[in-house]
Design a protein around this motif. Structure first.
Motif, PDB file in Angstrom:
ATOM      1  N   TYR A  40      35.089  55.356  26.119  1.00  0.00           N
ATOM      2  CA  TYR A  40      35.700  54.880  27.487  1.00  0.00           C
ATOM      3  C   TYR A  40      34.800  53.933  27.968  1.00  0.00           C
ATOM      4  O   TYR A  40      33.373  54.007  27.707  1.00  0.00           O
ATOM      5  N   ALA A  41      35.187  53.117  29.003  1.00  0.00           N
ATOM      6  CA  ALA A  41      34.285  52.095  29.627  1.00  0.00           C
ATOM      7  C   ALA A  41      34.476  52.473  30.967  1.00  0.00           C
ATOM      8  O   ALA A  41      35.661  52.513  31.379  1.00  0.00           O
ATOM      9  N   ARG A  42      33.265  52.705  31.851  1.00  0.00           N
ATOM     10  CA  ARG A  42      33.339  52.904  33.327  1.00  0.00           C
ATOM     11  C   ARG A  42      32.726  51.519  34.158  1.00  0.00           C
ATOM     12  O   ARG A  42      31.599  51.183  33.935  1.00  0.00           O
ATOM     13  N   TYR A  43      33.714  50.896  34.778  1.00  0.00           N
ATOM     14  CA  TYR A  43      33.489  49.964  35.567  1.00  0.00           C
ATOM     15  C   TYR A  43      33.180  50.242  36.970  1.00  0.00           C
ATOM     16  O   TYR A  43      33.891  50.931  37.516  1.00  0.00           O
ATOM     17  N   TYR A  44      31.866  49.850  37.727  1.00  0.00           N
ATOM     18  CA  TYR A  44      31.751  49.853  39.009  1.00  0.00           C
ATOM     19  C   TYR A  44      32.038  48.682  39.626  1.00  0.00           C
ATOM     20  O   TYR A  44      31.116  47.571  39.758  1.00  0.00           O
ATOM     21  N   LEU A  45      33.294  48.316  40.191  1.00  0.00           N
ATOM     22  CA  LEU A  45      33.796  47.192  40.675  1.00  0.00           C
ATOM     23  C   LEU A  45      33.304  46.853  42.040  1.00  0.00           C
ATOM     24  O   LEU A  45      32.942  45.631  42.345  1.00  0.00           O
ATOM     25  N   GLY A  46      32.668  47.866  42.875  1.00  0.00           N
ATOM     26  CA  GLY A  46      31.883  47.444  43.969  1.00  0.00           C
ATOM     27  C   GLY A  46      30.573  47.001  43.677  1.00  0.00           C
ATOM     28  O   GLY A  46      30.169  46.350  44.582  1.00  0.00           O
ATOM     29  N   ARG A  47      30.130  47.001  42.584  1.00  0.00           N
ATOM     30  CA  ARG A  47      28.845  46.254  42.113  1.00  0.00           C
ATOM     31  C   ARG A  47      29.052  44.885  41.682  1.00  0.00           C
ATOM     32  O   ARG A  47      27.855  44.434  41.685  1.00  0.00           O
ATOM     33  N   PHE A  48      30.363  44.572  41.560  1.00  0.00           N
ATOM     34  CA  PHE A  48      30.483  43.041  40.903  1.00  0.00           C
ATOM     35  C   PHE A  48      30.102  42.018  42.108  1.00  0.00           C
ATOM     36  O   PHE A  48      30.449  42.137  43.042  1.00  0.00           O
ATOM     37  N   LYS A  49      29.303  41.278  41.529  1.00  0.00           N
ATOM     38  CA  LYS A  49      28.916  40.188  42.341  1.00  0.00           C
ATOM     39  C   LYS A  49      29.951  38.932  42.130  1.00  0.00           C
ATOM     40  O   LYS A  49      29.845  38.290  41.238  1.00  0.00           O
ATOM     41  N   MET A  50      31.012  39.089  42.854  1.00  0.00           N
ATOM     42  CA  MET A  50      32.329  38.200  42.595  1.00  0.00           C
ATOM     43  C   MET A  50      31.799  36.667  42.949  1.00  0.00           C
ATOM     44  O   MET A  50      32.598  35.818  42.408  1.00  0.00           O
ATOM     45  N   ASP A  51      30.824  36.670  43.927  1.00  0.00           N
ATOM     46  CA  ASP A  51      30.709  35.185  44.260  1.00  0.00           C
ATOM     47  C   ASP A  51      29.874  34.514  42.872  1.00  0.00           C
ATOM     48  O   ASP A  51      29.773  33.227  43.246  1.00  0.00           O
ATOM     49  N   VAL A  52      29.303  34.963  42.151  1.00  0.00           N
ATOM     50  CA  VAL A  52      28.765  34.394  40.890  1.00  0.00           C
ATOM     51  C   VAL A  52      29.689  34.749  39.692  1.00  0.00           C
ATOM     52  O   VAL A  52      29.098  34.290  38.516  1.00  0.00           O
ATOM     53  N   SER A  53      30.711  35.305  39.805  1.00  0.00           N
ATOM     54  CA  SER A  53      31.402  35.496  38.544  1.00  0.00           C
ATOM     55  C   SER A  53      32.396  34.752  38.266  1.00  0.00           C
ATOM     56  O   SER A  53      32.314  33.541  38.776  1.00  0.00           O
ATOM     57  N   ARG A  54      32.537  34.347  36.719  1.00  0.00           N
ATOM     58  CA  ARG A  54      33.546  33.281  36.745  1.00  0.00           C
ATOM     59  C   ARG A  54      34.654  33.566  35.308  1.00  0.00           C
ATOM     60  O   ARG A  54      34.143  34.924  34.707  1.00  0.00           O
ATOM     61  N   ILE A  55      35.518  32.946  35.360  1.00  0.00           N
ATOM     62  CA  ILE A  55      36.647  33.167  34.265  1.00  0.00           C
ATOM     63  C   ILE A  55      36.352  32.171  33.457  1.00  0.00           C
ATOM     64  O   ILE A  55      36.459  30.832  33.582  1.00  0.00           O
ATOM     65  N   SER A  56      36.354  32.591  32.020  1.00  0.00           N
ATOM     66  CA  SER A  56      36.010  31.530  30.924  1.00  0.00           C
ATOM     67  C   SER A  56      37.230  31.560  30.090  1.00  0.00           C
ATOM     68  O   SER A  56      37.730  32.679  30.012  1.00  0.00           O
ATOM     69  N   LYS A  57      37.491  30.185  29.397  1.00  0.00           N
ATOM     70  CA  LYS A  57      38.466  30.252  28.400  1.00  0.00           C
ATOM     71  C   LYS A  57      37.995  30.450  27.187  1.00  0.00           C
ATOM     72  O   LYS A  57      36.933  29.775  26.847  1.00  0.00           O
ATOM     73  N   LYS A  58      38.712  31.134  26.208  1.00  0.00           N
ATOM     74  CA  LYS A  58      38.449  31.140  24.756  1.00  0.00           C
ATOM     75  C   LYS A  58      39.399  30.575  23.992  1.00  0.00           C
ATOM     76  O   LYS A  58      40.529  30.908  24.225  1.00  0.00           O
ATOM     77  N   TYR A  59      39.019  29.640  22.826  1.00  0.00           N
ATOM     78  CA  TYR A  59      40.142  29.057  22.125  1.00  0.00           C
ATOM     79  C   TYR A  59      40.134  29.563  20.674  1.00  0.00           C
ATOM     80  O   TYR A  59      39.036  29.503  20.093  1.00  0.00           O
ATOM     81  N   SER A  60      41.303  29.823  20.421  1.00  0.00           N
ATOM     82  CA  SER A  60      41.605  30.333  18.909  1.00  0.00           C
ATOM     83  C   SER A  60      42.635  29.571  18.312  1.00  0.00           C
ATOM     84  O   SER A  60      43.680  30.052  18.528  1.00  0.00           O
ATOM     85  N   GLY A  61      42.455  28.523  17.873  1.00  0.00           N
ATOM     86  CA  GLY A  61      43.418  27.459  17.516  1.00  0.00           C
ATOM     87  C   GLY A  61      44.189  27.086  18.503  1.00  0.00           C
ATOM     88  O   GLY A  61      43.691  26.663  19.669  1.00  0.00           O
ATOM     89  N   HIS A  62      45.681  27.273  18.764  1.00  0.00           N
ATOM     90  CA  HIS A  62      46.412  26.811  19.893  1.00  0.00           C
ATOM     91  C   HIS A  62      46.375  27.980  20.973  1.00  0.00           C
ATOM     92  O   HIS A  62      46.783  27.930  22.023  1.00  0.00           O
ATOM     93  N   ASP A  63      45.839  29.205  20.421  1.00  0.00           N
ATOM     94  CA  ASP A  63      45.978  30.367  21.435  1.00  0.00           C
ATOM     95  C   ASP A  63      44.449  30.144  22.416  1.00  0.00           C
ATOM     96  O   ASP A  63      43.616  29.725  22.084  1.00  0.00           O
ATOM     97  N   VAL A  64      44.895  30.358  23.801  1.00  0.00           N
ATOM     98  CA  VAL A  64      43.917  30.392  24.644  1.00  0.00           C
ATOM     99  C   VAL A  64      43.938  32.049  25.350  1.00  0.00           C
ATOM    100  O   VAL A  64      44.897  32.323  25.705  1.00  0.00           O
ATOM    101  N   SER A  65      42.573  32.523  25.286  1.00  0.00           N
ATOM    102  CA  SER A  65      42.526  33.816  26.008  1.00  0.00           C
ATOM    103  C   SER A  65      41.406  33.523  27.210  1.00  0.00           C
ATOM    104  O   SER A  65      40.738  32.639  26.974  1.00  0.00           O
TER     105      SER A  65
END
Length: 126
Positions: A40-65
Motif C-alpha cells: 500500500y502507498a500512504r499519501y499525506y495530501l496536506g503536505r503536498f506543496k501544490m504551488d511547486v507541483s506540476r503535471i507532466s506528459k509521458k509519451y509512449s508512441g501515440h499514447d499520452v499519459s
C-alpha cells in the motif's frame, strides 16, 4: 465529494472496486492499494506543496499519459507492507500516475486542495 475526487485522481474512476481509503480526513491522509507490488502507498495530501507541483506528459508512441510530480518539506509518500501499518520507506517527493481524463483530474485536484486539504504550515526551526 472528497472521496470521489481522491478516487478519480488515483484510479481514473469515481467508484473503483478496490480504491483509495481516506484514513484521516482532517490531515488528508490517503492509503492506496498497489496490488501489483502487494503493498500500500500512504499519501499525506496536506503536505503536498501544490504551488511547486506540476503535471507532466509521458509519451509512449501515440499514447499520452500524465503524472503528478509533488514534493513536501516532510514525508509525502510512504510505502506500507500488506498490513497497512508497517512502513517500508518514505519519500519527500512523489510521481503519481494520473490514469483518468486530464481535465477531470485537474478539476478533482483543484477541489481537493481548495476545499479539503490545505497545505500544512511550515514548522519553525525553533
Amino acid at each position: 465529494m472528497l472521496q470521489q475526487a481522491v478516487n478519480y485522481i488515483f484510479t481514473g474512476s469515481t467508484e473503483p472496486q478496490d480504491g483509495p481509503e481516506i484514513v484521516d480526513r482532517k490531515s488528508c491522509i490517503v492509503v492506496v492499494p498497489e496490488p501489483k507490488f502487494k503493498r500500500y502507498a500512504r499519501y499525506y495530501l496536506g503536505r503536498f506543496k501544490m504551488d511547486v507541483s506540476r503535471i507532466s506528459k509521458k509519451y509512449s508512441g501515440h499514447d499520452v499519459s500524465h503524472e503528478l510530480e509533488v514534493e513536501g518539506d516532510s514525508v509525502v509518500l510512504e510505502f506500507l507492507k500488506s498490513d497497512k501499518k508497517t512502513v517500508d520507506y518514505g519519500f519527500k517527493s512523489a510521481h503519481i500516475a494520473l490514469p483518468g481524463n486530464i481535465d477531470r483530474t485537474e478539476k478533482a485536484l483543484a477541489l481537493i486542495f481548495a476545499e479539503y486539504c490545505k497545505a500544512e504550515k511550515p514548522r519553525t526551526p525553533f
